[in-house]
Enzyme design. Sequence first.
Site, PDB file in Angstrom:
ATOM      1  CE1 TYR A 130       5.166 -55.862  43.121  1.00 20.15           C
ATOM      2  CE2 TYR A 130       6.444 -57.879  43.184  1.00 20.15           C
ATOM      3  CZ  TYR A 130       5.395 -57.151  42.666  1.00 20.15           C
ATOM      4  OH  TYR A 130       4.604 -57.705  41.711  1.00 20.15           O
ATOM      5  CB  SER A 131      11.690 -54.521  48.792  1.00 18.03           C
ATOM      6  OG  SER A 131      12.042 -55.583  47.963  1.00 18.03           O
ATOM      7  CD  GLU A 246      11.276 -58.432  39.339  1.00 25.11           C
ATOM      8  OE1 GLU A 246      10.223 -58.715  39.930  1.00 25.11           O
ATOM      9  OE2 GLU A 246      12.212 -57.824  39.862  1.00 25.11           O
ATOM     10  CB  SER A 385      17.906 -62.836  47.375  1.00 27.01           C
ATOM     11  OG  SER A 385      17.485 -63.988  48.081  1.00 27.01           O
ATOM     12  CG  ASN A 386      20.786 -64.942  42.525  1.00 27.19           C
ATOM     13  OD1 ASN A 386      19.820 -64.219  42.244  1.00 27.19           O
ATOM     14  ND2 ASN A 386      21.824 -65.072  41.738  1.00 27.19           N
TER      15      ASN A 386
END
Lengths: 400, 374
Positions: A130-131, A246, A385-386
């Site tokens: 992905y990233s 996920e 990310s959060n």
Amino acid sequence: MDLRVPEQEKAFRDEVRTFLEESLTPEIREAGRMVTSVFAPVKEAMAWQRILNDKGWAAPQWPKEFGGTGWSVTQRAIFAEELVRAETPPLVPMGLHMCGPCLIGCGTEEQQKEYLPKILSGEHFWCQGYSEPGSGSDLASLKTFAEKDGDDYILNGTKIWTTYAHYANKMFALVRTNRDDKPQQGITFLLLDMDLPGITIEPIVGLDEVPEQCQVFFDNVRVPQKNRVGEENDGWTVAKYLLTFERGGQEYAPGLNVMLEKIRLMAEKQQTAFGPLTKDPVWQHKFAALEADVLALEFTEMRIKSALSAGKDPGALSSMSKILGTELLQNVTELRIETLGSQSVIWQPQALVPGQEQPVIGPEYALTAMPHYLNSRACSIYGGSNEVQRGIIAKAVLGL
Amino acid sequence: MNFQLSEEQQMLADSAKRFVRDNSDVEKHRQNKKLMPLDAATWQQFADLGWLAVPFEEAHGGLGMGPLETMVLLEALGEGLIMAPYIATVVLGGGFLRQASAAQRAETIPALLEGKLQVAFAAEEYERVFTLENTAMAADLKGSEVVLNGTKSCVMNGDQADLLVVLARTVGQPGDQDGLSLFLVDANAPGVERVAHRTVDGRQGAEIRFNQVKVSEAARIGELNGGYAIARDVLHEGLLALSAESVGSLSVLLNETVEYSKTRQQFGMPIGKFQVLQFRMADMFIAMEQTRSLLLAATLKTVEGHADAAKAVHAMKAQLGRAGRKIAQEAIQIHGGMGMTDELGVGHYVKRVTGVDGLFGNADVHLMAMARSA
């Protein structure tokens, strides 16, 4: 509403316990105790997956017709709880928890037949492409390009933070097939073999000195078009479906409860000038605050599971559980290093490799504390990310 | 009140910053993945630059400087993540040796100044939350001799040390300040067994076991049962140095994070343009400046002998732990995956700052000590 556990589920718990007691080998147990990440040592985790698969229990969350167990939500929760209580190494999630559910939801029958049994057996070891170096939180900006050529796509570009790519023989990847549309609309979801010509894998050493992540390079890599999941340029839909698994499929509370209990036992052994650390009001306060948070999370996770089992999309709730689970994990690992003081400063990563006869310096229970604390800092970065998760809640729930 | 560096202090700061510019240890942190011998060349350079002489009186061959100069030097070393065991040997070791008898001083200080002697303070013990008075390891009197038995844990520089300063209990119970004594022990004496280990911050230490180790009366520092006050004063100088070094490291973490946020593009702009990250970096800045203020408070109060100097030292170590945690965690988060790598310097600074909180009592321990020191 009630919390009663039916008799047959108590019997189920006993059945699981007996199975774990009988089938966990010393090597697998050791690997489970040495875990310092959400990713366990590969060899032992895969050995454990094979044992579970022989029993038909490798993927309880899958529908029965694809190899799942057909258990109730409560039974699945009991099973997950018993796995962490017995300190089994967590199974590698990319196949069982990510690619598998995604193929069940979005794959063709042919893809399901080809891949699902081999995910269960462990024959296929998946990684997630992905990233990219320029596309982290802003995933939709990804640039790895797949150009159509006859029946194939030709891939060029690079993926990064690809966990365990150096062990994998398969990758599911998001690639760009159209540069003209809105970023989300030109993305396609592809399955590919890691031994294809033109793929290079470079492991990345982490703060814990373990090469858990990799960067993967594609240089004119030829992938058959039939390896596409979903429609061309519709990969974002597939990816979002998968991200729900996920983020939302994971349960943090059972593991956190086990960690907290172990921290309490460690603290009991630490002597202050006024008695054991467990009698220290400051430590008690910190510990109780975490216990309260984890109890709340346990019920938040149950609410999500209950929504899932009623066929509802947990939606933004999965963002909430990702934020809570990862940040509580970080806080728990932080309390552990604080409980251990300088004992957590001793650094012996070589003693964490299963099967090593390396004598441990200092209390053995202190061994995993610092590597786990450091490794867990990644949890609020990966899987969206959060900050991204908070953005989702602000937008999707609060309508901001 | 004057917070300006003197000309002499400024020269020391300049020379340290020059050294760090040419000799950052970040690459070494990246490469050293096993136990390494002492970097003797760097240590010799420290000796040649006169840095080993900083806290010693001129009568002992030193420069006659004190904690303020040590602060200036260490802050610069912290910016370069320099791993040379300066605090163990010069600040702690030197601090104890200055309190030793004339004979002991004559035997050790010249060698230390030449760079030929490494020292370690053996204080912490397994499964004992560190405070000096919580020391349990026994030193039994046998006539004029003392016999040491027990284990000291995570002794920084303990693997390289020629000389150990051992804090042990001669009478009383853990919790008593009275009854502690300090001994100089040859690290290679019979009965001393060392197990060297790496530490999370790329440095090294040792578990040191004492098995019937005989120590003569002449090897004691200070009075029998009266080691606490000396140990406290020297430890506090060590904590001042550790904090100065960490302030240097924290400033690098802050700067690198801010710079990264200016160059890292996501969603079509540098991530530093996002208000949520701006606020957090502003908080990192505030936390760092507060730590610097407490470092100055504690150092100046110690140098001038204020009654509340010890309390300020506890406040500083607590602040260092809390601010260090916050700054380190945010530095990683804002760097994203890159902050988790061995490749970038950030992670190595994070590991140092995290390790420092664990040494000689963490933030909670020092807040409690502060509360009790009234």
